[in-house]
Design a protein around this motif. Sequence first.
Motif, PDB file in Angstrom:
ATOM      1  N   GLU A   8       0.944  -0.818   0.097  1.00 32.46           N
ATOM      2  CA  GLU A   8      -0.138   0.269   0.073  1.00 32.46           C
ATOM      3  C   GLU A   8       0.972   1.153   0.017  1.00 32.46           C
ATOM      4  O   GLU A   8       2.271   1.421   0.821  1.00 32.46           O
ATOM      5  N   PRO A   9       0.391   2.246  -1.078  1.00 34.77           N
ATOM      6  CA  PRO A   9       1.388   3.114  -0.510  1.00 34.77           C
ATOM      7  C   PRO A   9       1.349   4.758   0.665  1.00 34.77           C
ATOM      8  O   PRO A   9       0.220   4.039   0.971  1.00 34.77           O
ATOM      9  N   GLY A  10       2.314   4.494   0.797  1.00 34.51           N
ATOM     10  CA  GLY A  10       2.231   5.312   2.588  1.00 34.51           C
ATOM     11  C   GLY A  10       3.136   6.752   2.583  1.00 34.51           C
ATOM     12  O   GLY A  10       4.126   7.113   1.189  1.00 34.51           O
ATOM     13  N   VAL A  11       3.543   7.827   3.069  1.00 31.88           N
ATOM     14  CA  VAL A  11       4.850   8.230   3.307  1.00 31.88           C
ATOM     15  C   VAL A  11       5.478   9.314   4.311  1.00 31.88           C
ATOM     16  O   VAL A  11       5.455   8.828   5.122  1.00 31.88           O
ATOM     17  N   MET A  12       6.788   8.677   3.763  1.00 32.69           N
ATOM     18  CA  MET A  12       7.867   9.085   4.433  1.00 32.69           C
ATOM     19  C   MET A  12       7.772  11.002   5.013  1.00 32.69           C
ATOM     20  O   MET A  12       7.821  12.064   4.063  1.00 32.69           O
ATOM     21  N   PHE A  13       7.144  10.970   5.500  1.00 31.83           N
ATOM     22  CA  PHE A  13       6.933  13.121   6.183  1.00 31.83           C
ATOM     23  C   PHE A  13       7.999  13.503   7.764  1.00 31.83           C
ATOM     24  O   PHE A  13       7.860  12.594   8.423  1.00 31.83           O
ATOM     25  N   TRP A  14       7.997  14.828   7.797  1.00 30.24           N
ATOM     26  CA  TRP A  14       8.908  15.201   8.909  1.00 30.24           C
ATOM     27  C   TRP A  14       8.090  16.004   9.700  1.00 30.24           C
ATOM     28  O   TRP A  14       7.192  16.801   8.750  1.00 30.24           O
ATOM     29  N   ALA A  15       8.157  15.606  11.238  1.00 32.09           N
ATOM     30  CA  ALA A  15       7.839  16.660  12.312  1.00 32.09           C
ATOM     31  C   ALA A  15       8.040  18.206  12.255  1.00 32.09           C
ATOM     32  O   ALA A  15       9.362  17.730  11.523  1.00 32.09           O
ATOM     33  N   GLY A  16       7.452  19.229  11.802  1.00 32.22           N
ATOM     34  CA  GLY A  16       7.391  20.148  12.016  1.00 32.22           C
ATOM     35  C   GLY A  16       7.802  20.875  10.571  1.00 32.22           C
ATOM     36  O   GLY A  16       7.801  21.666   9.948  1.00 32.22           O
ATOM     37  N   ARG A  17       7.582  19.733   9.545  1.00 31.39           N
ATOM     38  CA  ARG A  17       7.604  20.559   8.653  1.00 31.39           C
ATOM     39  C   ARG A  17       6.416  19.908   7.542  1.00 31.39           C
ATOM     40  O   ARG A  17       5.731  20.536   6.656  1.00 31.39           O
ATOM     41  N   VAL A  28      -3.453   9.339   1.165  1.00 32.21           N
ATOM     42  CA  VAL A  28      -2.735   7.613   1.936  1.00 32.21           C
ATOM     43  C   VAL A  28      -3.454   7.743   3.178  1.00 32.21           C
ATOM     44  O   VAL A  28      -3.733   8.635   3.838  1.00 32.21           O
ATOM     45  N   ARG A  29      -2.995   6.910   4.442  1.00 32.83           N
ATOM     46  CA  ARG A  29      -3.236   6.258   5.427  1.00 32.83           C
ATOM     47  C   ARG A  29      -2.090   5.631   6.298  1.00 32.83           C
ATOM     48  O   ARG A  29      -2.332   4.722   7.384  1.00 32.83           O
ATOM     49  N   CYS A  30      -1.184   5.579   5.661  1.00 31.92           N
ATOM     50  CA  CYS A  30       0.075   4.936   6.587  1.00 31.92           C
ATOM     51  C   CYS A  30       1.270   5.874   6.056  1.00 31.92           C
ATOM     52  O   CYS A  30       1.372   6.554   5.008  1.00 31.92           O
ATOM     53  N   GLY A  31       2.348   5.859   7.081  1.00 23.92           N
ATOM     54  CA  GLY A  31       3.120   6.236   6.654  1.00 23.92           C
ATOM     55  C   GLY A  31       4.770   6.175   7.755  1.00 23.92           C
ATOM     56  O   GLY A  31       4.544   5.604   8.603  1.00 23.92           O
ATOM     57  N   GLN A  32       5.724   6.820   7.319  1.00 24.30           N
ATOM     58  CA  GLN A  32       6.801   7.322   8.535  1.00 24.30           C
ATOM     59  C   GLN A  32       7.340   8.673   8.782  1.00 24.30           C
ATOM     60  O   GLN A  32       7.111   9.215   7.806  1.00 24.30           O
ATOM     61  N   LEU A  33       7.566   8.627  10.549  1.00 24.47           N
ATOM     62  CA  LEU A  33       8.056  10.006  10.562  1.00 24.47           C
ATOM     63  C   LEU A  33       9.125   9.959  11.061  1.00 24.47           C
ATOM     64  O   LEU A  33       9.389   9.309  12.119  1.00 24.47           O
TER      65      LEU A  33
END
Length: 278
Positions: A8-17, A28-33
């Motif tokens: 399933e597609p997810g995202v790599m995203f950043w706290a503060g950004r 999407v409904r999943c990812g990595q922080l």
Amino acid sequence: MPNVEPLEPGVMFWAGRDDLAQMKALGVRCGQLGIPGDLELTEAAADEWKAALHREAFSLATVFAAYNGEDYADKPTVERTVGFIPQATREERERRTYAVSNFAERLGVWSIACHVGFVPEDASKSDYVEVRELVRRICDHAAARQQVFALETGQEPADVLLRFIYDVNRPNLRINFDPANMILYGTGDPIEAWSKLSPWVISVHAKDGDWPEKGVAGALGKERPLGHGSVGMERFVQALETSGFRGSLNVERETEDQAQRLEDMRSGIALIRQLTGR
Ligand code: MG
């Protein structure tokens, strides 16, 4: 939290950004922080993230640690500044990784990850031995919280990473596989690397890029929007399917321009859906 489907597609995203609602809006409904080195890791901040994840029904696979002072300008700079290899910041970054692990535990996330930096090829070097011991301590800290600790791929060839993993010898040491990094650092064909490393892979970045310019010492390749670089996303997805990988494909895009970045993430997610039929 939703049950995430294989690939399933997810995202790599950043706290503060990045804002979680903004990530959800990408479809999407999943990812990595990712946690920048200067983010204050209070219990209140963890509780806020936990409430937001619950509110948005968003499933978090990994919490990534980045560290103050890291610079990805070119290979010598990466070598000097990234991960646990630089001696001057080693102790401080070890403590920071424990804090990130504790933060992830409060979120209920069972995988933490980071770039450890260039693992030296010569296992008799003191840097190698000290970083191996440090990674063992981080694994043990994570294991006490039922977490795995994942090493991001790319800064060293698959065989060097594999030998390091055997040498660390901790059952909760895993890999976050990033196919573009192999290309950007010129460390090998990502599909070949996948065939060697896949048993240890716990999570995957969907990122693309081109090889470093030939003849330019220390140059890194250039990151590209997913599907526009040299990874060959079709054959990468095929390799993941063949090996039975069941995790999500987290689109990672690190370009400065945020509007462009979100647009590239959106088209990357669409490409994954097209290639996987999900
Ligand atoms: Mg990555």
